[in-house]
Design a protein around this motif. Sequence first.
Motif, mmCIF file in Angstrom:
data_model
loop_
_atom_site.group_PDB
_atom_site.id
_atom_site.type_symbol
_atom_site.label_atom_id
_atom_site.label_comp_id
_atom_site.label_asym_id
_atom_site.label_seq_id
_atom_site.Cartn_x
_atom_site.Cartn_y
_atom_site.Cartn_z
ATOM 1 N N ARG A 103 0.858 -1.179 0.000
ATOM 2 C CA ARG A 103 0.000 0.000 0.000
ATOM 3 C C ARG A 103 0.895 1.230 0.000
ATOM 4 O O ARG A 103 1.986 1.216 0.561
ATOM 5 C CB ARG A 103 -0.902 0.018 1.236
ATOM 6 N N VAL A 104 0.443 2.289 -0.624
ATOM 7 C CA VAL A 104 1.203 3.534 -0.711
ATOM 8 C C VAL A 104 0.585 4.525 0.272
ATOM 9 O O VAL A 104 -0.624 4.767 0.247
ATOM 10 C CB VAL A 104 1.175 4.091 -2.153
ATOM 11 N N VAL A 105 1.446 5.071 1.131
ATOM 12 C CA VAL A 105 0.986 5.947 2.210
ATOM 13 C C VAL A 105 1.745 7.274 2.125
ATOM 14 O O VAL A 105 2.960 7.284 1.908
ATOM 15 C CB VAL A 105 1.252 5.287 3.582
ATOM 16 N N ALA A 106 1.030 8.377 2.328
ATOM 17 C CA ALA A 106 1.656 9.699 2.307
ATOM 18 C C ALA A 106 2.524 9.903 3.540
ATOM 19 O O ALA A 106 2.155 9.497 4.643
ATOM 20 C CB ALA A 106 0.592 10.792 2.246
ATOM 21 N N VAL A 107 3.654 10.568 3.353
ATOM 22 C CA VAL A 107 4.502 10.995 4.468
ATOM 23 C C VAL A 107 3.880 12.293 4.993
ATOM 24 O O VAL A 107 3.665 13.236 4.209
ATOM 25 C CB VAL A 107 5.953 11.207 3.998
ATOM 26 N N PRO A 108 3.561 12.372 6.290
ATOM 27 C CA PRO A 108 2.847 13.553 6.803
ATOM 28 C C PRO A 108 3.526 14.889 6.493
ATOM 29 O O PRO A 108 2.850 15.859 6.145
ATOM 30 C CB PRO A 108 2.781 13.300 8.310
ATOM 31 N N GLU A 109 4.844 14.946 6.600
ATOM 32 C CA GLU A 109 5.551 16.213 6.311
ATOM 33 C C GLU A 109 5.393 16.610 4.846
ATOM 34 O O GLU A 109 5.258 17.794 4.524
ATOM 35 C CB GLU A 109 7.032 16.109 6.678
ATOM 36 N N ALA A 110 5.403 15.629 3.964
ATOM 37 C CA ALA A 110 5.219 15.911 2.543
ATOM 38 C C ALA A 110 3.792 16.382 2.272
ATOM 39 O O ALA A 110 3.570 17.307 1.479
ATOM 40 C CB ALA A 110 5.541 14.674 1.716
ATOM 41 N N ALA A 111 2.844 15.755 2.933
ATOM 42 C CA ALA A 111 1.447 16.171 2.780
ATOM 43 C C ALA A 111 1.294 17.630 3.204
ATOM 44 O O ALA A 111 0.598 18.409 2.532
ATOM 45 C CB ALA A 111 0.539 15.272 3.605
ATOM 46 N N GLN A 112 1.955 18.013 4.270
ATOM 47 C CA GLN A 112 1.878 19.399 4.738
ATOM 48 C C GLN A 112 2.531 20.354 3.736
ATOM 49 O O GLN A 112 2.012 21.441 3.491
ATOM 50 C CB GLN A 112 2.522 19.551 6.123
ATOM 51 N N ARG A 113 3.656 19.957 3.129
ATOM 52 C CA ARG A 113 4.310 20.804 2.115
ATOM 53 C C ARG A 113 3.364 21.044 0.932
ATOM 54 O O ARG A 113 3.276 22.160 0.428
ATOM 55 C CB ARG A 113 5.606 20.159 1.607
ATOM 56 N N VAL A 114 2.680 19.998 0.505
ATOM 57 C CA VAL A 114 1.766 20.134 -0.628
ATOM 58 C C VAL A 114 0.568 20.984 -0.225
ATOM 59 O O VAL A 114 0.133 21.862 -0.990
ATOM 60 C CB VAL A 114 1.340 18.751 -1.159
ATOM 61 N N ARG A 115 0.043 20.771 0.962
ATOM 62 C CA ARG A 115 -1.087 21.596 1.422
ATOM 63 C C ARG A 115 -0.700 23.070 1.476
ATOM 64 O O ARG A 115 -1.503 23.945 1.137
ATOM 65 C CB ARG A 115 -1.578 21.118 2.785
ATOM 66 N N ALA A 116 0.537 23.359 1.892
ATOM 67 C CA ALA A 116 0.992 24.752 1.979
ATOM 68 C C ALA A 116 0.987 25.421 0.608
ATOM 69 O O ALA A 116 0.731 26.630 0.500
ATOM 70 C CB ALA A 116 2.382 24.813 2.601
ATOM 71 N N VAL A 117 1.235 24.669 -0.443
ATOM 72 C CA VAL A 117 1.207 25.211 -1.803
ATOM 73 C C VAL A 117 -0.234 25.509 -2.224
ATOM 74 O O VAL A 117 -0.510 26.526 -2.850
ATOM 75 C CB VAL A 117 1.881 24.230 -2.793
ATOM 76 N N TYR A 118 -1.145 24.632 -1.863
ATOM 77 C CA TYR A 118 -2.531 24.758 -2.309
ATOM 78 C C TYR A 118 -3.395 25.645 -1.417
ATOM 79 O O TYR A 118 -4.382 26.212 -1.882
ATOM 80 C CB TYR A 118 -3.184 23.371 -2.410
ATOM 81 N N GLU A 119 -3.073 25.772 -0.144
ATOM 82 C CA GLU A 119 -3.961 26.482 0.787
ATOM 83 C C GLU A 119 -4.256 27.924 0.384
ATOM 84 O O GLU A 119 -5.414 28.353 0.483
ATOM 85 C CB GLU A 119 -3.433 26.383 2.217
ATOM 86 N N PRO A 120 -3.286 28.716 -0.100
ATOM 87 C CA PRO A 120 -3.657 30.082 -0.509
ATOM 88 C C PRO A 120 -4.674 30.098 -1.653
ATOM 89 O O PRO A 120 -5.593 30.928 -1.669
ATOM 90 C CB PRO A 120 -2.320 30.695 -0.950
ATOM 91 N N TYR A 121 -4.533 29.180 -2.583
ATOM 92 C CA TYR A 121 -5.484 29.087 -3.690
ATOM 93 C C TYR A 121 -6.855 28.659 -3.183
ATOM 94 O O TYR A 121 -7.885 29.236 -3.551
ATOM 95 C CB TYR A 121 -4.953 28.108 -4.740
ATOM 96 N N TYR A 122 -6.880 27.657 -2.304
ATOM 97 C CA TYR A 122 -8.152 27.208 -1.745
ATOM 98 C C TYR A 122 -8.817 28.314 -0.926
ATOM 99 O O TYR A 122 -10.052 28.405 -0.905
ATOM 100 C CB TYR A 122 -7.965 25.956 -0.901
ATOM 101 N N ALA A 123 -8.034 29.154 -0.278
ATOM 102 C CA ALA A 123 -8.610 30.275 0.474
ATOM 103 C C ALA A 123 -9.300 31.258 -0.480
ATOM 104 O O ALA A 123 -10.392 31.766 -0.183
ATOM 105 C CB ALA A 123 -7.533 30.983 1.285
ATOM 106 N N LEU A 124 -8.674 31.501 -1.635
ATOM 107 C CA LEU A 124 -9.309 32.375 -2.631
ATOM 108 C C LEU A 124 -10.587 31.751 -3.179
ATOM 109 O O LEU A 124 -11.589 32.451 -3.382
ATOM 110 C CB LEU A 124 -8.333 32.665 -3.773
ATOM 111 N N LEU A 125 -10.553 30.442 -3.414
ATOM 112 C CA LEU A 125 -11.771 29.765 -3.875
ATOM 113 C C LEU A 125 -12.878 29.849 -2.821
ATOM 114 O O LEU A 125 -14.047 30.065 -3.158
ATOM 115 C CB LEU A 125 -11.479 28.306 -4.218
ATOM 116 N N ALA A 126 -12.506 29.697 -1.557
ATOM 117 C CA ALA A 126 -13.497 29.794 -0.478
ATOM 118 C C ALA A 126 -14.128 31.183 -0.454
ATOM 119 O O ALA A 126 -15.343 31.315 -0.241
ATOM 120 C CB ALA A 126 -12.857 29.457 0.863
#
Length: 161
Positions: A103-126
Amino acid sequence: MDTPRPDAPVPDASVPAAISAMDDLIATSMVAQQEFARNLGLSPTDLICFAYVLQAGDNPVTAGDLAARAHVTTGAVTGIVNRLERGGYVTRQPDPADGRRVRVVAVPEAAQRVRAVYEPYYALLAQLFATYSPEEVAVLNDWFTRAGALAATYLEESCEP
């Protein structure tokens, strides 16, 4: 970035105009995905596969699951998972139900790095969604859900991996 005011009139639109606007959104989103991936040191396909791993949450996916979702061959997905693992984005874990599968599992620190890239965009969408009524958001959600299912079906029926 300017977002429409809540009291701004919604323009009339024909189906062709809506499809054209959707095409523009998709094209811009594809360019954004490429840039997000580049900024993370990933290819767009690797980022898509990592997004599928994140969506799986507590139900880790198999390489076969990723291949089907990303519409790539199992051979190609092996390379994708290898790159994601080398980059510190995922780990492989044995499948408790079948020791031959992983099974392929996300590394939590990597997930946070990716979220940090997307969160400003998602905030604008919100902010943009906040300019619509709950009923309008429900219609948009319904449309996105149904259009996504239609696109997945069309992809499956019309394109080979």
